[in-house]
Design a protein around this motif. Sequence first.
Motif, mmCIF file in Angstrom:
data_model
loop_
_atom_site.group_PDB
_atom_site.id
_atom_site.type_symbol
_atom_site.label_atom_id
_atom_site.label_comp_id
_atom_site.label_asym_id
_atom_site.label_seq_id
_atom_site.Cartn_x
_atom_site.Cartn_y
_atom_site.Cartn_z
ATOM 1 N N UNK A 191 0.831 -1.204 0.000
ATOM 2 C CA UNK A 191 0.000 0.000 0.000
ATOM 3 C C UNK A 191 0.866 1.255 0.000
ATOM 4 N N UNK A 192 2.177 1.105 0.229
ATOM 5 C CA UNK A 192 3.086 2.244 0.229
ATOM 6 C C UNK A 192 3.410 2.647 -1.207
ATOM 7 N N UNK A 193 3.348 3.921 -1.467
ATOM 8 C CA UNK A 193 3.646 4.437 -2.802
ATOM 9 C C UNK A 193 5.150 4.662 -2.915
ATOM 10 N N UNK A 194 5.861 3.550 -2.982
ATOM 11 C CA UNK A 194 7.313 3.601 -3.014
ATOM 12 C C UNK A 194 7.842 2.370 -3.735
ATOM 13 N N UNK A 195 8.813 2.551 -4.611
ATOM 14 C CA UNK A 195 9.373 1.441 -5.383
ATOM 15 C C UNK A 195 10.402 0.687 -4.542
ATOM 16 N N UNK A 196 9.897 -0.096 -3.616
ATOM 17 C CA UNK A 196 10.755 -0.768 -2.656
ATOM 18 C C UNK A 196 11.343 -2.052 -3.222
ATOM 19 N N UNK A 197 12.556 -2.348 -2.790
ATOM 20 C CA UNK A 197 13.227 -3.575 -3.209
ATOM 21 C C UNK A 197 13.260 -4.617 -2.095
ATOM 22 N N UNK A 198 12.746 -4.273 -0.937
ATOM 23 C CA UNK A 198 12.845 -5.164 0.213
ATOM 24 C C UNK A 198 11.572 -5.966 0.413
ATOM 25 N N UNK A 199 11.738 -7.218 0.791
ATOM 26 C CA UNK A 199 10.605 -8.114 1.009
ATOM 27 C C UNK A 199 9.673 -7.567 2.075
ATOM 28 N N UNK A 200 10.241 -7.003 3.111
ATOM 29 C CA UNK A 200 9.442 -6.547 4.251
ATOM 30 C C UNK A 200 8.502 -5.415 3.900
ATOM 31 N N UNK A 201 8.716 -4.772 2.770
ATOM 32 C CA UNK A 201 7.868 -3.646 2.397
ATOM 33 C C UNK A 201 6.532 -4.033 1.791
ATOM 34 N N UNK A 202 6.329 -5.319 1.558
ATOM 35 C CA UNK A 202 5.145 -5.776 0.837
ATOM 36 C C UNK A 202 4.176 -6.496 1.751
ATOM 37 N N UNK A 203 2.891 -6.226 1.503
ATOM 38 C CA UNK A 203 1.842 -6.674 2.413
ATOM 39 C C UNK A 203 1.222 -8.020 2.014
ATOM 40 N N UNK A 204 1.080 -8.237 0.723
ATOM 41 C CA UNK A 204 0.436 -9.458 0.229
ATOM 42 C C UNK A 204 1.303 -10.091 -0.848
ATOM 43 N N UNK A 205 1.283 -11.413 -0.854
ATOM 44 C CA UNK A 205 2.108 -12.175 -1.790
ATOM 45 C C UNK A 205 1.275 -13.227 -2.499
ATOM 46 N N UNK A 206 1.622 -13.465 -3.765
ATOM 47 C CA UNK A 206 1.040 -14.578 -4.496
ATOM 48 C C UNK A 206 1.786 -15.856 -4.177
ATOM 49 N N UNK A 207 1.317 -16.964 -4.735
ATOM 50 C CA UNK A 207 1.860 -18.261 -4.393
ATOM 51 C C UNK A 207 3.096 -18.636 -5.209
ATOM 52 N N UNK A 208 3.383 -17.930 -6.268
ATOM 53 C CA UNK A 208 4.562 -18.205 -7.070
ATOM 54 C C UNK A 208 4.285 -19.070 -8.275
ATOM 55 N N UNK A 209 5.077 -18.849 -9.315
ATOM 56 C CA UNK A 209 5.001 -19.662 -10.521
ATOM 57 C C UNK A 209 6.429 -19.986 -10.961
ATOM 58 N N UNK A 210 6.653 -21.234 -11.332
ATOM 59 C CA UNK A 210 8.001 -21.717 -11.602
ATOM 60 C C UNK A 210 8.423 -21.426 -13.034
ATOM 61 N N UNK A 211 9.606 -20.846 -13.161
ATOM 62 C CA UNK A 211 10.226 -20.607 -14.460
ATOM 63 C C UNK A 211 11.519 -21.407 -14.508
#
Length: 123
Positions: free
Chosen positions: A99-119
């Motif tokens: 929800x922060x309007x900032x281009x963060x590179x750190x994991x801790x800055x993010x509130x919700x995550x998807x489950x991931x997709x394998x490449x």
Amino acid sequence: VQLQASGGGSVQAEGYLRLSCAATGLTFSSYTVAWFRQASGNEREFVGVISQNGITTVYADSVKGRFTISRDDAKNTVNLQMNSLKPGDTAVYFCAVSHRDSAMRTISGYDYWGQGTLVTVSS
């Protein structure tokens, strides 16, 4: 809130893939959206981010010039176009929102995550 990443698969080096992140319970235009990846045995790392304005993007040096993040407000999706793929790009890719309007590179800055997709990129 749920995030669903899709589009992963197996490709040969120099190939391309397009990942997509879809959301339920939120509208991407109100959030900063990032992509991270985690290779087997490694820590999760930042790939790129698109700001709430949908215009500003920031990328990790390792993918700059090859990967592009875009947002489709009509479909409420955020896409990661990956070109010139390398074996080193092999990982599970996650989308995340803040929800922060900032281009963060750190994991801790993010509130919700998807489950991931394998490449998987083969040489």
